[in-house]
Design a protein around this motif. Structure first.
Motif, PDB file in Angstrom:
ATOM      1  N   CYS A 170       3.500   1.865 -17.744  1.00 52.08           N
ATOM      2  CA  CYS A 170       3.814   0.501 -17.306  1.00 52.08           C
ATOM      3  C   CYS A 170       2.541  -0.335 -17.291  1.00 52.08           C
ATOM      4  O   CYS A 170       1.443   0.184 -17.086  1.00 52.08           O
ATOM      5  N   PRO A 171       2.637  -1.632 -17.536  1.00 47.29           N
ATOM      6  CA  PRO A 171       1.441  -2.476 -17.633  1.00 47.29           C
ATOM      7  C   PRO A 171       0.804  -2.725 -16.263  1.00 47.29           C
ATOM      8  O   PRO A 171       1.490  -2.677 -15.238  1.00 47.29           O
ATOM      9  N   PRO A 172      -0.476  -3.007 -16.223  1.00 48.19           N
ATOM     10  CA  PRO A 172      -1.125  -3.360 -14.955  1.00 48.19           C
ATOM     11  C   PRO A 172      -0.528  -4.645 -14.394  1.00 48.19           C
ATOM     12  O   PRO A 172      -0.110  -5.532 -15.142  1.00 48.19           O
ATOM     13  N   ALA A 173      -0.511  -4.741 -13.073  1.00 50.96           N
ATOM     14  CA  ALA A 173       0.053  -5.935 -12.430  1.00 50.96           C
ATOM     15  C   ALA A 173      -0.549  -6.084 -11.041  1.00 50.96           C
ATOM     16  O   ALA A 173      -1.126  -5.145 -10.480  1.00 50.96           O
ATOM     17  N   PHE A 174      -0.403  -7.276 -10.497  1.00 51.60           N
ATOM     18  CA  PHE A 174      -0.712  -7.496  -9.092  1.00 51.60           C
ATOM     19  C   PHE A 174       0.536  -7.161  -8.265  1.00 51.60           C
ATOM     20  O   PHE A 174       1.664  -7.238  -8.777  1.00 51.60           O
ATOM     21  N   PRO A 175       0.386  -6.823  -6.993  1.00 60.72           N
ATOM     22  CA  PRO A 175       1.553  -6.610  -6.132  1.00 60.72           C
ATOM     23  C   PRO A 175       2.410  -7.871  -6.042  1.00 60.72           C
ATOM     24  O   PRO A 175       1.896  -8.997  -6.098  1.00 60.72           O
ATOM     25  N   LEU A 176       3.719  -7.687  -5.903  1.00 61.13           N
ATOM     26  CA  LEU A 176       4.622  -8.815  -5.692  1.00 61.13           C
ATOM     27  C   LEU A 176       4.505  -9.346  -4.264  1.00 61.13           C
ATOM     28  O   LEU A 176       4.745 -10.532  -4.022  1.00 61.13           O
ATOM     29  N   HIS A 177       4.164  -8.478  -3.342  1.00 59.41           N
ATOM     30  CA  HIS A 177       4.021  -8.816  -1.924  1.00 59.41           C
ATOM     31  C   HIS A 177       2.723  -9.609  -1.741  1.00 59.41           C
ATOM     32  O   HIS A 177       1.636  -9.106  -2.020  1.00 59.41           O
TER      33      HIS A 177
ATOM     34  N   MET B 293       2.254  -2.117 -10.252  1.00 57.21           N
ATOM     35  CA  MET B 293       3.373  -2.691 -10.996  1.00 57.21           C
ATOM     36  C   MET B 293       4.675  -2.238 -10.358  1.00 57.21           C
ATOM     37  O   MET B 293       4.796  -1.094  -9.917  1.00 57.21           O
ATOM     38  N   ASN B 294       5.667  -3.113 -10.297  1.00 58.81           N
ATOM     39  CA  ASN B 294       6.866  -2.825  -9.494  1.00 58.81           C
ATOM     40  C   ASN B 294       7.660  -1.623  -9.988  1.00 58.81           C
ATOM     41  O   ASN B 294       8.456  -1.067  -9.253  1.00 58.81           O
ATOM     42  N   CYS B 295       7.448  -1.207 -11.236  1.00 59.96           N
ATOM     43  CA  CYS B 295       8.161  -0.050 -11.783  1.00 59.96           C
ATOM     44  C   CYS B 295       7.337   1.228 -11.764  1.00 59.96           C
ATOM     45  O   CYS B 295       7.740   2.242 -12.359  1.00 59.96           O
ATOM     46  N   SER B 296       6.193   1.231 -11.095  1.00 59.68           N
ATOM     47  CA  SER B 296       5.321   2.401 -11.148  1.00 59.68           C
ATOM     48  C   SER B 296       5.966   3.635 -10.530  1.00 59.68           C
ATOM     49  O   SER B 296       5.686   4.764 -10.948  1.00 59.68           O
ATOM     50  N   GLY B 297       6.837   3.456  -9.547  1.00 58.88           N
ATOM     51  CA  GLY B 297       7.517   4.606  -8.951  1.00 58.88           C
ATOM     52  C   GLY B 297       8.428   5.295  -9.951  1.00 58.88           C
ATOM     53  O   GLY B 297       8.465   6.527 -10.032  1.00 58.88           O
ATOM     54  N   LYS B 298       9.160   4.508 -10.737  1.00 56.60           N
ATOM     55  CA  LYS B 298      10.014   5.081 -11.766  1.00 56.60           C
ATOM     56  C   LYS B 298       9.184   5.810 -12.807  1.00 56.60           C
ATOM     57  O   LYS B 298       9.531   6.927 -13.225  1.00 56.60           O
TER      58      LYS B 298
ATOM     59  N   PRO C 136       0.795  -1.228   0.000  1.00 54.66           N
ATOM     60  CA  PRO C 136       0.000   0.000   0.000  1.00 54.66           C
ATOM     61  C   PRO C 136       0.830   1.282   0.000  1.00 54.66           C
ATOM     62  O   PRO C 136       0.506   2.231  -0.727  1.00 54.66           O
ATOM     63  N   GLY C 137       1.914   1.326   0.775  1.00 59.20           N
ATOM     64  CA  GLY C 137       2.736   2.527   0.808  1.00 59.20           C
ATOM     65  C   GLY C 137       3.402   2.830  -0.511  1.00 59.20           C
ATOM     66  O   GLY C 137       3.607   4.001  -0.866  1.00 59.20           O
ATOM     67  N   HIS C 138       3.754   1.783  -1.267  1.00 63.95           N
ATOM     68  CA  HIS C 138       4.355   1.983  -2.583  1.00 63.95           C
ATOM     69  C   HIS C 138       3.327   2.540  -3.575  1.00 63.95           C
ATOM     70  O   HIS C 138       3.602   3.488  -4.313  1.00 63.95           O
ATOM     71  N   VAL C 139       2.159   1.930  -3.589  1.00 68.99           N
ATOM     72  CA  VAL C 139       1.108   2.370  -4.501  1.00 68.99           C
ATOM     73  C   VAL C 139       0.695   3.802  -4.183  1.00 68.99           C
ATOM     74  O   VAL C 139       0.571   4.655  -5.080  1.00 68.99           O
ATOM     75  N   GLU C 140       0.512   4.094  -2.901  1.00 71.95           N
ATOM     76  CA  GLU C 140       0.106   5.445  -2.493  1.00 71.95           C
ATOM     77  C   GLU C 140       1.177   6.472  -2.855  1.00 71.95           C
ATOM     78  O   GLU C 140       0.850   7.600  -3.264  1.00 71.95           O
TER      79      GLU C 140
ATOM     80  N   ALA D 125      -4.977  -8.976  -0.663  1.00 69.91           N
ATOM     81  CA  ALA D 125      -5.905  -7.946  -0.199  1.00 69.91           C
ATOM     82  C   ALA D 125      -6.618  -7.238  -1.341  1.00 69.91           C
ATOM     83  O   ALA D 125      -7.720  -6.714  -1.159  1.00 69.91           O
ATOM     84  N   VAL D 126      -5.986  -7.216  -2.509  1.00 69.02           N
ATOM     85  CA  VAL D 126      -6.574  -6.462  -3.632  1.00 69.02           C
ATOM     86  C   VAL D 126      -6.906  -7.349  -4.826  1.00 69.02           C
ATOM     87  O   VAL D 126      -7.290  -6.853  -5.885  1.00 69.02           O
ATOM     88  N   ALA D 127      -6.781  -8.677  -4.671  1.00 68.23           N
ATOM     89  CA  ALA D 127      -6.933  -9.581  -5.815  1.00 68.23           C
ATOM     90  C   ALA D 127      -8.287  -9.434  -6.496  1.00 68.23           C
ATOM     91  O   ALA D 127      -8.388  -9.476  -7.730  1.00 68.23           O
ATOM     92  N   SER D 128      -9.334  -9.242  -5.723  1.00 65.13           N
ATOM     93  CA  SER D 128     -10.664  -9.165  -6.311  1.00 65.13           C
ATOM     94  C   SER D 128     -10.850  -7.922  -7.170  1.00 65.13           C
ATOM     95  O   SER D 128     -11.698  -7.899  -8.069  1.00 65.13           O
ATOM     96  N   ALA D 129     -10.045  -6.883  -6.911  1.00 66.41           N
ATOM     97  CA  ALA D 129     -10.149  -5.640  -7.690  1.00 66.41           C
ATOM     98  C   ALA D 129      -9.389  -5.732  -9.003  1.00 66.41           C
ATOM     99  O   ALA D 129      -9.557  -4.884  -9.885  1.00 66.41           O
ATOM    100  N   GLY D 130      -8.527  -6.731  -9.146  1.00 66.58           N
ATOM    101  CA  GLY D 130      -7.784  -6.924 -10.381  1.00 66.58           C
ATOM    102  C   GLY D 130      -6.469  -6.165 -10.407  1.00 66.58           C
ATOM    103  O   GLY D 130      -6.098  -5.469  -9.460  1.00 66.58           O
ATOM    104  N   LYS D 131      -5.758  -6.301 -11.502  1.00 65.22           N
ATOM    105  CA  LYS D 131      -4.459  -5.660 -11.666  1.00 65.22           C
ATOM    106  C   LYS D 131      -4.625  -4.155 -11.855  1.00 65.22           C
ATOM    107  O   LYS D 131      -5.652  -3.681 -12.342  1.00 65.22           O
ATOM    108  N   ARG D 132      -3.564  -3.413 -11.480  1.00 60.60           N
ATOM    109  CA  ARG D 132      -3.559  -1.972 -11.716  1.00 60.60           C
ATOM    110  C   ARG D 132      -2.138  -1.502 -11.994  1.00 60.60           C
ATOM    111  O   ARG D 132      -1.164  -2.115 -11.546  1.00 60.60           O
ATOM    112  N   ARG D 133      -2.012  -0.404 -12.712  1.00 60.95           N
ATOM    113  CA  ARG D 133      -0.693   0.089 -13.114  1.00 60.95           C
ATOM    114  C   ARG D 133       0.132   0.550 -11.914  1.00 60.95           C
ATOM    115  O   ARG D 133       1.343   0.346 -11.886  1.00 60.95           O
ATOM    116  N   ALA D 134      -0.497   1.149 -10.935  1.00 63.20           N
ATOM    117  CA  ALA D 134       0.251   1.677  -9.790  1.00 63.20           C
ATOM    118  C   ALA D 134       0.835   0.572  -8.921  1.00 63.20           C
ATOM    119  O   ALA D 134       1.751   0.822  -8.131  1.00 63.20           O
TER     120      ALA D 134
END
Length: 315
Positions: free
Chosen positions: A102-109, A126-131, A80-84, A115-124
């Motif tokens: 960057c493409p949508p993805a599920f969290p690696l954690h 994705m592990n490179c969203s910060g970059k 959550p802190g990374h996405v936020e 916790a968010v699987a039912s909402a599906g993948k999202r771009r934020a």
């Protein structure tokens, strides 16, 4: 070219398979101190190049705080802190998550993913969203277009390419597309190690700011339980960044640096080799990092073996 590095996969006392690769250690002045395997062949450094890309963004005019800069260098877990953090950067730049290339993805954690699987993948997530958020913020602040910020011909990517060439002291002859969609520049392991050494020994400027931000905020770079977070929290002054396809780089505070590549791209072989190099340099990587390396060979969900560097690498 010297003989390649060999990392053995040992299961129940039997060598099951062997990963081959290359490794270079550079001195603070950038000269080669030790090498094994082909260290001059250009490789794609994957996410190990993110600190170099961040230097390019700062040179282009990016203005963000150090915690956000560390996230911009990260391959984060999608916690959550990374996405936020990525979304907050975008919001201040007047942009939304849809601007991310960057493409949508599920969290690696895993807990965050569940916790968010039912909402599906999202771009934020994705592990490179910060970059990507940092790249978009750079464009918004400087006044460049944001719709094609990940294109090789975009002004930001041209500055990043020139920065990578400068920091590695190499000419970039091959440009690809990274897994996240951003341009990816090929150069040697020697250049990668040399560039990390330059970041930690810089007296100031964008280079030192990136090194200090990453080392001060390692959780933003990777996340809970990840090797870069663990190593930078354990070893004072270490700058460490892993990448896909078996790449890793680090630099010690004095500028001694390492870059490695596992030829078959096996991520699990990176950490045992990195830890062996730290021990060769007289540095204890700590129990937590050693436990992460041991978790790679399982049977029935329990450790039944290990990955170990073949004898004789360091003499």
């Amino acid at each position: 070219m010297t003989n390649p590095v060999l990392v053995e996969v040992v299961r129940s006392g039997f060598v099951e398979s062997v990963h081959r690769g290359a490794l270079v250690i550079t001195a603070p002045d950038g000269s080669v101190r030790f090498s094994a395997g082909d260290i001059e062949r250009p490789v794609y450094p994957r996410s190990s190049n993110k600190p170099l890309q961040a230097v390019g963004m700062l040179r282009a005019g990016l203005t963000i705080d150090d915690e956000e800069l560390a996230l911009g260098c990260g391959s984060h877990n999608g916690e959550p802190g990374h996405v936020e953090g990525a979304l907050a950067m975008l919001s201040r730049a007047g942009l939304t998550e849809d601007a991310l290339a960057c493409p949508p993805a599920f969290p690696l954690h895993e807990p965050s993913m569940l916790a968010v699987a039912s909402a599906g993948k999202r771009r934020a997530a994705m592990n490179c969203s910060g970059k990507h958020a940092a790249m978009l913020t750079t464009c918004a602040q400087v006044g460049w277009p944001t719709d094609d910020y990940a294109a090789e011909i975009h002004p930001l990517q041209k500055i990043i390419q020139a920065t990578v060439a400068d920091l590695t002291s190499e000419t970039i002859e091959t440009v690809g597309v990274d897994g996240c969609g951003a341009p990816l520049f090929a150069f040697s392991l020697t250049g990668l190690a040399r560039s990390f050494g330059r970041l930690v020994t810089a007296m100031g400027g964008p280079e030192r700011r990136v090194a200090d931000a990453v080392r001060a905020h390692p959780w933003q770079v990777a996340g809970t339980g990840r090797e870069d977070t663990v190593l930078m929290r354990t070893i004072d002054g270490l700058l460490s960044k892993g990448g896909a396809e078996g790449v890793h780089a680090f630099a010690l505070p004095d500028g001694t640096a390492l870059a490695l590549k596992i030829d078959d791209g096996a991520a699990r072989a990176r950490l045992p080799l990195l830890l062996a190099t730290l021990r060769h340099l007289g540095i204890d990587p700590g129990d937590e990092a050693a436990d992460l390396a041991r978790d790679a060979v399982l049977g029935g969900g329990k450790p039944v073996g290990e990955l170990k560097v073949a004898a004789g690498l360091f003499g």
